[in-house]
Write a protein that holds these residues in place. Structure first.
Motif, PDB file in Angstrom:
ATOM      1  N   GLY A 108      -9.831   7.146  10.077  1.00 53.71           N
ATOM      2  CA  GLY A 108      -9.283   6.712   8.799  1.00 53.71           C
ATOM      3  C   GLY A 108     -10.371   6.423   7.786  1.00 53.71           C
ATOM      4  N   GLU A 109     -11.442   5.761   8.230  1.00 54.32           N
ATOM      5  CA  GLU A 109     -12.560   5.476   7.335  1.00 54.32           C
ATOM      6  C   GLU A 109     -13.300   6.754   6.962  1.00 54.32           C
ATOM      7  OE1 GLU A 109     -15.289   3.589   4.917  1.00 54.32           O
ATOM      8  OE2 GLU A 109     -13.287   3.007   5.613  1.00 54.32           O
ATOM      9  N   ARG A 112     -11.288   8.501   4.338  1.00 54.32           N
ATOM     10  CA  ARG A 112     -11.456   7.826   3.042  1.00 54.32           C
ATOM     11  C   ARG A 112     -12.782   8.201   2.399  1.00 54.32           C
ATOM     12  NH1 ARG A 112     -13.352   3.337   0.385  1.00 54.32           N
ATOM     13  NH2 ARG A 112     -14.839   2.943   2.065  1.00 54.32           N
ATOM     14  N   GLN A 113     -13.867   8.192   3.186  1.00 51.96           N
ATOM     15  CA  GLN A 113     -15.179   8.558   2.655  1.00 51.96           C
ATOM     16  C   GLN A 113     -15.227  10.019   2.227  1.00 51.96           C
ATOM     17  OE1 GLN A 113     -17.927   7.460   5.772  1.00 51.96           O
ATOM     18  NE2 GLN A 113     -17.906   5.298   5.221  1.00 51.96           N
ATOM     19  N   MET A 115     -12.847  11.705   0.989  1.00 53.03           N
ATOM     20  CA  MET A 115     -12.144  11.831  -0.284  1.00 53.03           C
ATOM     21  C   MET A 115     -13.064  11.514  -1.457  1.00 53.03           C
ATOM     22  SD  MET A 115      -8.597  10.090   1.022  1.00 53.03           S
ATOM     23  CE  MET A 115      -7.780   9.970  -0.557  1.00 53.03           C
ATOM     24  N   ALA A 151      -4.909   3.943   5.542  1.00 56.99           N
ATOM     25  CA  ALA A 151      -6.216   4.109   4.896  1.00 56.99           C
ATOM     26  C   ALA A 151      -6.113   5.021   3.681  1.00 56.99           C
ATOM     27  CB  ALA A 151      -7.220   4.676   5.901  1.00 56.99           C
ATOM     28  N   VAL A 152      -5.354   6.098   3.814  1.00 55.36           N
ATOM     29  CA  VAL A 152      -5.180   7.035   2.697  1.00 55.36           C
ATOM     30  C   VAL A 152      -4.337   6.409   1.600  1.00 55.36           C
ATOM     31  CG1 VAL A 152      -4.135   9.231   2.021  1.00 55.36           C
ATOM     32  CG2 VAL A 152      -5.506   9.091   4.100  1.00 55.36           C
ATOM     33  N   ASP A 154      -3.824   3.254   0.801  1.00 60.18           N
ATOM     34  CA  ASP A 154      -4.526   2.193   0.076  1.00 60.18           C
ATOM     35  C   ASP A 154      -5.616   2.754  -0.825  1.00 60.18           C
ATOM     36  OD1 ASP A 154      -2.863   0.476   1.401  1.00 60.18           O
ATOM     37  OD2 ASP A 154      -4.395  -0.356   2.733  1.00 60.18           O
ATOM     38  N   ALA A 155      -6.305   3.783  -0.365  1.00 63.30           N
ATOM     39  CA  ALA A 155      -7.354   4.400  -1.177  1.00 63.30           C
ATOM     40  C   ALA A 155      -6.763   5.039  -2.431  1.00 63.30           C
ATOM     41  CB  ALA A 155      -8.118   5.435  -0.362  1.00 63.30           C
ATOM     42  N   GLU A 159      -8.076   3.397  -5.847  1.00 67.55           N
ATOM     43  CA  GLU A 159      -9.267   4.110  -6.295  1.00 67.55           C
ATOM     44  C   GLU A 159      -8.884   5.351  -7.102  1.00 67.55           C
ATOM     45  OE1 GLU A 159     -12.092   2.732  -5.773  1.00 67.55           O
ATOM     46  OE2 GLU A 159     -11.622   1.311  -4.178  1.00 67.55           O
ATOM     47  N   LEU A 161      -8.733   8.544  -7.167  1.00 70.62           N
ATOM     48  CA  LEU A 161      -8.847   9.672  -6.237  1.00 70.62           C
ATOM     49  C   LEU A 161      -7.753  10.724  -6.422  1.00 70.62           C
ATOM     50  CD1 LEU A 161      -9.821   7.737  -2.986  1.00 70.62           C
ATOM     51  CD2 LEU A 161     -11.289   9.304  -4.280  1.00 70.62           C
ATOM     52  N   SER A 171      -6.251   6.435 -10.295  1.00 70.16           N
ATOM     53  CA  SER A 171      -5.605   5.738  -9.177  1.00 70.16           C
ATOM     54  C   SER A 171      -4.099   5.788  -9.369  1.00 70.16           C
ATOM     55  CB  SER A 171      -6.070   4.285  -9.119  1.00 70.16           C
ATOM     56  OG  SER A 171      -5.563   3.565 -10.229  1.00 70.16           O
TER      57      SER A 171
END
Length: 324
Positions: A108-109, A112-113, A115, A151-152, A154-155, A159, A161, A171
């Motif tokens: 998940g992290e 996120r990174q 992305m 994770a996706v 919330d990002a 953010e 993205l 966002s």
């Protein structure tokens, strides 16, 4: 068969062939250290259209990999691989294993990174969003892959993205979907922000509100559209919502050309001005020659302004600006 491999700072691009065609993958990896011991990394791989790096393709192989595919369905459009603990037959992966749960959090992290990295490359597109975990029914809270969904989500909410219609990113908090291309053309970023943010102080404190791309429609991207509306809580702005938000101050601050475009926009939408209680009859939509604005009719039903005429007698009546 490995055809070639291109390494970057945060990724590697690999092209493989099955003997008949080429398949290009963009791969991100994250090293794993668990209880003081190093393990093989976790990987995610996005299937690319070889003719365009911004076009991501839904992978048909959506099983979880432990070097080889398992029977675990991931419900995403990209590949996931990691050193998961498996039984001797290596076909299944237990979601209750604490190490496996740790690996899911790491994926998940990593996602996120990746992305943020793809945003920096200008590669986040609608096709990319479609390969993410966006079908919420596939990720109940007791699902093994629910942490990746979270994770996706919330990002994307917090953010910048999401790809915006102007080529930048936004966002979910500051994004809007337009119901129809005409509305998206009529309102630019500043106008959209002005309508949805009521005070100047708020405008200074919050990022600009932006349209999402027009290709996100019920017909072309139904799952993505539903995810954006219901789970990221993005508003879909319909013409009636736009008319409801209109204020006299907003109208008075627009250019003559915009007022002309606005008249064209509402001309065939008779529900906004034809009925006695129609919304536009209560707004100062008519621009006069002196640039002031008035509502269309007085309380007794007589016009507040008249169309321009060559007759000298019309000069005694309020006249709608000729350019409008």
């Amino acid at each position: 068969t490995l055809k070639n491999n291109i390494d970057g700072d945060d990724f590697r691009k690999t092209t493989v062939t099955d003997g008949n065609s080429l398949h290009t993958y963009l791969i991100y990896s994250r090293p794993i250290k668990w209880k003081g011991r190093e393990h093989k990394p976790v990987d995610i791989a996005f299937y690319l259209n070889t003719h365009g790096e911004k076009e991501f393709i839904q992978s048909s192989k959506n099983k979880l990999f432990v070097l080889f595919p398992t029977t675990c369905e991931t419900f995403v459009g990209f590949l996931m691989n990691g050193p998961f603990r498996t039984p001797a037959h290596r076909e299944t992966v237990s979601k209750d294993d604490d190490f496996n749960q740790f690996l899911i959090l790491q994926i998940g992290e990593l996602l996120r990174q990746s992305m943020f990295d793809l945003k920096g490359k200008g590669s986040i597109s609608v096709s990319f969003l479609n390969v993410l975990p966006i079908r919420t029914e596939d990720f109940p809270k007791d699902s093994m892959f629910y942490p990746i969904y979270v994770a996706v989500r919330d990002a994307l909410i917090n953010e910048d993205l999401l790809p915006a219609d102007d080529g930048t990113f936004v966002s979910a908090r500051n994004a809007k979907l337009a119901r129809g291309a005409e509305l998206r053309s009529l309102l630019n970023q500043d106008q959209l922000s002005s309508l949805f943010l009521s005070t100047v102080s708020l405008l200074a404190l919050i990022d600009a509100i932006k349209w999402l791309p027009g290709e996100i429609t019920e017909g072309r991207s139904p799952d993505l559209r539903l995810y954006l509306l219901e789970h990221l809580k993005i508003d879909e702005v319909r013409p009636e919502k736009f008319v409801e938000l209109l204020t006299d101050d907003f109208l008075e601050n627009q250019s003559d050309q915009w007022i002309i475009d606005f008249y064209s926009f509402v001309k065939d939408r008779t529900e906004f001005w034809e009925k006695p209680d129609a919304a536009l009859k209560k707004r100062k939509i008519l621009r006069l020659e002196d640039n002031s604005h008035v509502i269309p009719f007085k309380s007794d039903g007589t016009p507040n302004a008249y169309l321009p005429s060559s007759s000298a007698t019309t000069n005694i009546f309020p006249t709608i600006k000729e350019k409008c």
